[in-house]
Design an enzyme around this catalytic site. Structure first.
Site, PDB file in Angstrom:
ATOM      1  N   LYS A   1       0.819  -1.222   0.000  1.00 50.05           N
ATOM      2  CA  LYS A   1       0.000   0.000   0.000  1.00 50.05           C
ATOM      3  C   LYS A   1       0.851   1.269   0.000  1.00 50.05           C
ATOM      4  CE  LYS A   1      -4.460  -0.883   0.024  1.00 50.05           C
ATOM      5  NZ  LYS A   1      -5.335  -0.273  -0.991  1.00 50.05           N
ATOM      6  N   ARG A   2       2.045   1.192   0.575  1.00 50.55           N
ATOM      7  CA  ARG A   2       2.864   2.419   0.647  1.00 50.55           C
ATOM      8  C   ARG A   2       3.299   2.899  -0.739  1.00 50.55           C
ATOM      9  NH1 ARG A   2       6.389  -1.569   2.198  1.00 50.55           N
ATOM     10  NH2 ARG A   2       8.276  -1.788   0.932  1.00 50.55           N
TER      11      ARG A   2
END
Length: 473
Positions: free
Chosen positions: A242-243
């Site tokens: 997700k980062r």
């Protein structure tokens, strides 16, 4: 290694767990399976591994199915759900018990992945009497597989021949104390009963493969062909997460990526057709695909490259088809109403013919081409600073008058009138072109000015010139 045995039909499967969305890595795995099945004239099967009852949800199942359908990865037979097959797994464990391939384990909370944190299980040393005493105390045993001595060889299409020392493999649980199967048991039983001939999956499963091969041997079943696909990394060379931004397929659908562009891009993450092609149709991908073309090197997911691939597919998309793909984003942006679609279809066609070569996503027309649907609300200060001079209002008033007299408002007639006026005024045509672009769009950059003027039409062009002359000081 990848060939069929005799006339055996190739059967592959994608087996997601519905504990989260369909993400980039899962979609790429599904795609490789689907491409291989289509290339070999085989079957692409879908199995939902939903035995984690606490974390699995119907919502996630539906989301996964929507993602696969959006990508065009249609499965060939009924979906298998592991949650409906618990009795089958227990029956298979009973067979292992009868053949003395497993033993009862009374360790506290035994399970997968615990070997590194706890001492190795020694419950196989318990006598029958000791086991009966534990059962009498109400303790429910898990069932552990008894790993034999020696080594286990994995023949993998991507990684070649790998040998694992069985001494390094813990006696692993196949059935938990609550009667639910572990991943290793369920996947082997299902793959066998589904007739899976090739297991194509992420290489994070490579360490699981020796355990599963041991189970195949214990049941006396033929092994499938294994092909483990390297992980997908983010631009920072760390595992995609997700980062790094959007990772679920649904997010890319919402951001305006074409499914055929996503399929094209995903296929090239860790696989190559063996030439320099980058833009390929689904048909071309099927024709070129092979398991031998999969690289051992981890692929890097690059959102910028994905947008470039998407822009190339947008350019190649027939404009009539592109209209239907862009319309939902125009409606969402309140630039078009549903009841106007039919009436404005011809106009939308002209707009997209002009604008689609500038689009990276399906959202771009709504985002950067608002001026095709609304008068500009503001004018770029930098554009005004660069192109708006003291004489500009006078030039535009003259241009307005000239344009009003153009009967057929075509590219050729508009350009001729503008350039003749510039010659009459004794100034470069740019002194008229740039300010006109600003009052029509609000920006210094747009598609060709005269082509755009024809699409907008005389009435809109005259109105926006008047509006710009009033608003810009």
């Amino acid at each position: 290694m990848t060939e069929r045995k005799g006339n055996q039909e190739v059967r592959v499967r994608f087996a997601p767990s519905p504990t989260g969305y369909l993400h980039i890595g899962g979609a790429r795995t599904a795609l490789f399976n689907w491409l291989f099945a289509r290339k070999m004239g085989g079957k692409f099967l879908l199995r939902i591994e939903d035995t984690d009852f606490e974390r699995s949800s119907r919502e996630m199942i539906d989301e996964i199915l929507r993602g696969l359908e959006w990508l065009g990865l249609h499965w060939d037979e009924e979906i298998w759900f592991q949650s409906t097959r618990l009795d089958v797994y227990r029956q298979k464990v009973q067979e292992l018990i009868e053949n003395r391939k497993v033993y009862k384990c009374f360790c506290e909370k035994p399970g997968e992945g615990e070997e590194e944190k706890r001492p190795r299980c020694s419950c196989y040393l318990l006598t029958v009497k000791e086991q009966e005493e534990l059962l009498a105390q109400g303790k429910k045993p898990a069932i552990r597989f008894w790993v034999p001595d020696g080594s286990t060889v994995v023949e993998d299409v991507v990684y070649g021949t790998l040998e694992f020392d069985n001494n390094e493999i813990e006696n692993f649980v196949v059935l938990r104390a609550d009667g639910t199967p572990t991943y290793h048991l369920a996947v082997v039983v299902d793959d066998h009963e589904m007739g899976v001939t090739h297991v194509i999956r992420g290489d994070d499963h490579l360490s699981n493969t020796p355990k599963q091969i041991l189970l195949y041997h214990a049941f006396g079943w033929d092994l499938p062909v294994f092909a483990h696909v390297p992980l997908i990394l983010g631009p920072d060379k760390k595992r995609l997460s997700k980062r790094h931004g959007a990772t679920s397929i649904s997010e890319y659908f919402q951001s305006g990526i074409l499914p055929e562009a996503m399929v094209n891009y995903l296929a090239l993450l860790g696989w190559s057709p063996g030439d320099n092609r980058e833009i390929m149709s689904v048909e071309e991908l099927i024709e070129a695909f092979s398991l031998e073309g999969i690289s051992r090197k981890s692929a890097v997911f690059d959102p910028v490259k994905l947008e470039w691939v998407n822009s190339e597919h947008i350019k190649r998309c027939p404009t009539e088809e592109l209209i239907d793909k862009v319309v939902p984003f125009l409606i969402e942006a309140d630039l078009l109403k549903k009841e106007e679609i039919l009436e404005k279809r011809s106009y939308l066609y002209s707009v997209l013919e002009l604008f689609k070569t500038r689009m990276k996503t399906l959202r771009d027309l709504a985002k950067y081409g608002r001026y095709f649907f609304r008068d500009p609300e503001r004018y770029d200060p930098n554009a005004l600073k660069k192109y708006w001079e003291k004489e500009t209002p006078g030039y535009l008033r003259r241009l307005r008058k000239v344009l009003e007299e153009v009967d057929v408002f075509s590219v050729e007639n508009v350009e001729k009138a503008t350039r003749e006026l510039a010659a009459e005024l004794g100034v470069p045509a740019a002194k008229l072109i740039h300010p006109t672009r600003i009052v029509l769009t609000g920006f210094a950059v747009s598609p060709g000015l005269f082509e755009m003027m024809e699409v907008l039409g005389k009435e809109v062009v005259i109105r926006r010139i008047d509006r710009g002359l009033k608003k810009i000081r």
